[in-house]
Design a protein around this motif. Structure first.
Motif, mmCIF file in Angstrom:
data_model
loop_
_atom_site.group_PDB
_atom_site.id
_atom_site.type_symbol
_atom_site.label_atom_id
_atom_site.label_comp_id
_atom_site.label_asym_id
_atom_site.label_seq_id
_atom_site.Cartn_x
_atom_site.Cartn_y
_atom_site.Cartn_z
ATOM 1 N N LEU A 1 -39.915 10.591 31.243
ATOM 2 C CA LEU A 1 -39.806 10.534 32.706
ATOM 3 C C LEU A 1 -40.844 9.571 33.271
ATOM 4 N N ASN A 2 -42.074 9.615 32.731
ATOM 5 C CA ASN A 2 -43.083 8.647 33.151
ATOM 6 C C ASN A 2 -42.542 7.225 33.017
ATOM 7 N N PHE A 3 -42.004 6.935 31.824
ATOM 8 C CA PHE A 3 -41.450 5.597 31.581
ATOM 9 C C PHE A 3 -40.368 5.254 32.599
ATOM 10 N N PHE A 4 -39.427 6.185 32.806
ATOM 11 C CA PHE A 4 -38.276 5.901 33.657
ATOM 12 C C PHE A 4 -38.699 5.697 35.110
ATOM 13 N N VAL A 5 -39.575 6.543 35.614
ATOM 14 C CA VAL A 5 -40.060 6.406 36.993
ATOM 15 C C VAL A 5 -40.872 5.124 37.145
ATOM 16 N N ASN A 6 -41.689 4.817 36.150
ATOM 17 C CA ASN A 6 -42.451 3.567 36.214
ATOM 18 C C ASN A 6 -41.532 2.360 36.353
ATOM 19 N N HIS A 7 -40.425 2.391 35.634
ATOM 20 C CA HIS A 7 -39.490 1.265 35.655
ATOM 21 C C HIS A 7 -38.641 1.250 36.928
ATOM 22 N N VAL A 8 -38.060 2.399 37.257
ATOM 23 C CA VAL A 8 -37.084 2.450 38.352
ATOM 24 C C VAL A 8 -37.759 2.506 39.725
ATOM 25 N N ASP A 9 -38.757 3.352 39.870
ATOM 26 C CA ASP A 9 -39.386 3.535 41.188
ATOM 27 C C ASP A 9 -40.532 2.572 41.439
ATOM 28 N N PHE A 10 -41.251 2.180 40.378
ATOM 29 C CA PHE A 10 -42.422 1.327 40.563
ATOM 30 C C PHE A 10 -42.208 -0.106 40.107
ATOM 31 N N GLY A 11 -41.001 -0.428 39.620
ATOM 32 C CA GLY A 11 -40.641 -1.808 39.333
ATOM 33 C C GLY A 11 -41.292 -2.427 38.123
ATOM 34 N N MET A 12 -41.801 -1.615 37.207
ATOM 35 C CA MET A 12 -42.414 -2.169 36.002
ATOM 36 C C MET A 12 -41.346 -2.633 35.027
ATOM 37 N N SER A 13 -41.682 -3.636 34.225
ATOM 38 C CA SER A 13 -40.793 -4.035 33.136
ATOM 39 C C SER A 13 -40.755 -2.905 32.114
ATOM 40 N N PRO A 14 -39.759 -2.890 31.220
ATOM 41 C CA PRO A 14 -39.736 -1.815 30.210
ATOM 42 C C PRO A 14 -41.021 -1.702 29.402
ATOM 43 N N GLN A 15 -41.596 -2.819 28.973
ATOM 44 C CA GLN A 15 -42.821 -2.716 28.182
ATOM 45 C C GLN A 15 -43.995 -2.260 29.038
ATOM 46 N N GLU A 16 -44.083 -2.740 30.272
ATOM 47 C CA GLU A 16 -45.132 -2.249 31.170
ATOM 48 C C GLU A 16 -44.982 -0.747 31.403
ATOM 49 N N ALA A 17 -43.750 -0.304 31.583
ATOM 50 C CA ALA A 17 -43.502 1.113 31.834
ATOM 51 C C ALA A 17 -43.855 1.967 30.627
ATOM 52 N N VAL A 18 -43.638 1.429 29.431
ATOM 53 C CA VAL A 18 -43.994 2.141 28.197
ATOM 54 C C VAL A 18 -45.505 2.268 28.057
ATOM 55 N N GLU A 19 -46.232 1.208 28.406
ATOM 56 C CA GLU A 19 -47.667 1.171 28.159
ATOM 57 C C GLU A 19 -48.501 1.799 29.268
ATOM 58 N N ALA A 20 -47.925 2.058 30.434
ATOM 59 C CA ALA A 20 -48.686 2.625 31.545
ATOM 60 C C ALA A 20 -49.298 3.971 31.152
ATOM 61 N N VAL A 21 -50.416 4.312 31.782
ATOM 62 C CA VAL A 21 -51.146 5.544 31.470
ATOM 63 C C VAL A 21 -50.230 6.747 31.647
ATOM 64 N N ALA A 22 -50.123 7.563 30.603
ATOM 65 C CA ALA A 22 -49.177 8.683 30.586
ATOM 66 C C ALA A 22 -49.870 9.989 30.970
ATOM 67 N N PHE A 23 -49.047 10.973 31.376
ATOM 68 C CA PHE A 23 -49.578 12.284 31.745
ATOM 69 C C PHE A 23 -48.487 13.335 31.570
ATOM 70 N N HIS A 24 -48.886 14.614 31.557
ATOM 71 C CA HIS A 24 -47.934 15.714 31.480
ATOM 72 C C HIS A 24 -48.640 17.014 31.848
ATOM 73 N N THR A 25 -47.865 18.087 31.932
ATOM 74 C CA THR A 25 -48.416 19.421 32.082
ATOM 75 C C THR A 25 -47.943 20.310 30.933
ATOM 76 N N ASP A 26 -48.789 21.248 30.529
ATOM 77 C CA ASP A 26 -48.427 22.264 29.539
ATOM 78 C C ASP A 26 -48.160 23.597 30.236
ATOM 79 N N HIS A 27 -47.602 23.518 31.435
ATOM 80 C CA HIS A 27 -47.391 24.685 32.298
ATOM 81 C C HIS A 27 -46.491 25.740 31.651
#
Length: 598
Positions: A498-524
């Motif tokens: 989801l991080n990758f997809f939102v980075n690409h679709v909502d924030f306009g990053m290229s696929p590789q930029e979206a892959v490499e962007a700082v990742a996060f999650h919750t263990d909720h």
């Protein structure tokens, strides 16, 4: 941002997977006249050899498929069901409140091998011998073992020497764990494949007939016989600290066939997103998108506190529904249509507040009352022997209780015709259970994900698929192939992708930029793996974020934990551009995923 890997574009074909040797093997299929389906299958068979700590032939896999000639997106289901003898009383009579995470009791019907054969037969072009050849080569002649695999074997070396003798014969080198990068072989696995190919070839007939014959050899012939003999007679140490045999028989294998199913789908920002059904956790990705659709993520700014808070709070709501509602739809009434309904998302979105929520809050689709099974009682095992703590944790990683934990592999492929594949092979890893004598691989333990709670959609039952975490994705744009992607990561798969997809679709990053962007999650939500741990207010992020962002997240009530840089996920991507080029991207995390284009 400065990229560690290039954005890849080509004119003919693309493969991206979690191991460089596997990606290269997949690309070699195009030189033989194969398509994306042949390439993905060859890639997957090599990954079974070179990533034995994360998957194997007796594991499981969902395979997302886009067929260029039909425009359809389908799912090849390689999640095998529980054995006929697997009932809730069977486990309760053994004094268990949960299915163990390691050993023979949790074994399902091996699904991965049959699913890849089904893909090859129905969608590919090449003969099985050509597609299996690279895997046979690496099993027979050796490959450099990954550091994580060597580390896992080292942590289990005592178990392999003292209890799981066949695993020791397969994975230890002269009685000790291999060094990272050392050349290792699996001659028994090579022999299994050679015998299987020989018997399939002897069946004669068409390419398709020989692939069907290979399926029969595995599920009704010598492989099934070896599994039956081992599981029904051996009693070996497992995660319970006791010796147990298995419930699976040759009859369970003979009764199973991989199925082809419709995908679950949702439109998001003009894109058609496709996932496996609720026997996986795939729809949780779609539920997150349905919630996020009502927020202006682009206006928040990538990496802002508002962005991270919003995504994490939506994830909590979606995963709570996973816990209450997901299961095998052939055995349970899963209200998937209602869960993906826009009105339901609107209702759930209103629960996202300014502060972090620590409550697990499933919804009531169609007005139904949710059922959250009670977490089983769990007592941490003794420190002696040390391997018992490793078996107690069902995730295929060395237990260190760190933020960066993972499992699974990823295979994606796209070709010039518009065929696309995305799959997340897993299960049957070297930590899961003892190697079956003579075959060179262990059984999987996906049964650990079923609940011993009558009436729950994911309650254990004979012939029922346990709900898996495996969750590849295919995306279409204007009805045309666009992206195929996935990642290792267990419960976190549908957060890191989801991080990758939102980075690409909502924030306009290229696929590789979206892959490499700082990742996060919750263990909720509770983990799908034994021992079902949860950290309700957690927000795990790779380090490198602005301290003001972290401070604001903590002010909102998130328990922020920083992981080492480039440690969360290994997203692999292939796809097509507007001008009919192929594209590929691969995460630099772990220094092993590799993308190739031609």
């Amino acid at each position: 941002m400065v990229l560690l890997r290039p954005d890849l574009r080509g004119t003919q074909s693309a493969v991206s997977s979690t191991h460089w040797l596997a990606s290269a093997a997949g690309m070699s299929m195009f030189d033989l006249g194969g398509n994306a389906f042949d390439a993905a299958t060859a890639t997957a068979f090599v990954i079974q050899v070179v990533e034995p700590h994360l998957n194997g032939p007796a594991g499981d896999v969902p395979i997302m498929v886009h067929r260029a000639w039909s425009g359809q997106v389908e799912v090849v289901c390689g999640q095998g069901p529980m054995p006929a003898r697997a009932t809730i009383p069977e486990f309760q009579d053994r004094g268990l409140t949960a299915v163990p995470g390691s050993g023979l009791l949790a074994a399902c019907v091996p699904g991965a091998f049959g699913a890849w054969l089904r893909l090859l037969r129905d969608y590919g072009r090449l003969p099985l011998a050509d597609v299996l050849a690279p895997a046979v080569h690496y099993a027979e002649h050796g490959y450099p073992i990954l550091p994580k695999a060597a580390e896992m074997i080292g942590s289990l070396a005592e178990l392999f020497r003292d209890e799981w003798a066949e695993s020791g014969r397969t994975y230890l080198v002269d009685g000790v764990a291999p060094r990272p990068g050392q050349r290792v072989r699996n001659p028994d696995l090579a022999g299994t494949y050679r015998r299987l190919l020989a018997e399939a070839q002897a069946a004669g007939g068409t390419r398709e007939h020989r692939i069907d014959a290979a399926h029969r050899v595995f599920y009704e012939g010598f492989v099934a016989e070896a599994v039956d003999r081992f599981a029904t007679t051996a009693e070996l140490a497992d995660a319970t600290g006791r010796r147990n045999g298995g419930l699976i028989t040759g009859a369970d294998l003979a009764a199973w066939q991989p199925t082809i199913e419709e995908s679950a789908t949702l439109d998001y920002r003009g894109l058609s997103v496709h996932k496996p059904g609720p026997w996986s956790q795939g729809p949780v990705f779609l539920q997150q998108l349905a919630l996020l659709e009502g927020f202006d993520l682009a206006g928040m700014g990538a990496g802002s506190a508002e962005h991270l808070h919003t995504v994490v709070e939506c994830a909590k709501l979606a995963f709570a529904d996973r816990e209450a509602w997901y299961g095998d739809p052939e055995h349970a009434d899963v209200p998937l249509k209602a869960l993906l309904d826009r009105a339901y998302a609107d209702e759930r979105r209103a629960l996202v507040g300014e502060a972090a929520s620590g409550a697990l809050r499933p919804g009531s689709p169609d007005g139904r009352d949710p059922f959250l099974p009670p977490l089983p009682d769990h007592v941490a095992p003794a420190d002696d022997p040390a391997w018992l703590a490793q078996l107690d944790d069902g995730i295929p990683a060395v237990v260190r209780r760190t933020a960066a934990r993972g499992d699974t592999c990823c295979v994606t492929a796209t070709d010039v015709e518009g065929n696309m594949v995305s799959a997340t092979p897993s299960g049957g890893w070297l930590k899961s259970s003892p190697v079956v004598p003579g075959l060179g691989f262990p059984l999987g333990t996906r049964g650990q994900m079923a609940w011993l709670a009558e009436g729950h959609p994911n309650a254990l039952a004979p012939g029922k698929r346990p709900r898996t975490t495996l969750s590849p994705t295919i995306v279409l744009r204007d009805g045309k192939p666009y992206l195929a992607f996935g990642t290792p990561g267990g419960d976190q798969q549908d957060q890191w992708t989801l991080n990758f997809f939102v980075n690409h679709v909502d924030f306009g990053m290229s696929p590789q930029e979206a892959v490499e962007a700082v990742a996060f999650h919750t263990d909720h939500a509770p983990s799908s793996f034994s021992p079902r741990s949860a950290r309700p207010l957690s927000l795990v992020t790779e380090s490198g974020r602005d301290e003001a962002v972290l401070a604001e997240l903590r002010r909102r009530g998130h328990e922020v934990q920083e992981a080492e840089p480039y440690t969360l996920g290994k997203v692999c991507v292939t796809g097509r551009t507007d001008d009919d080029l192929v594209l590929a991207a691969a995460s630099p995390r772990g220094n092993q995923a590799y993308a190739i284009v031609k």
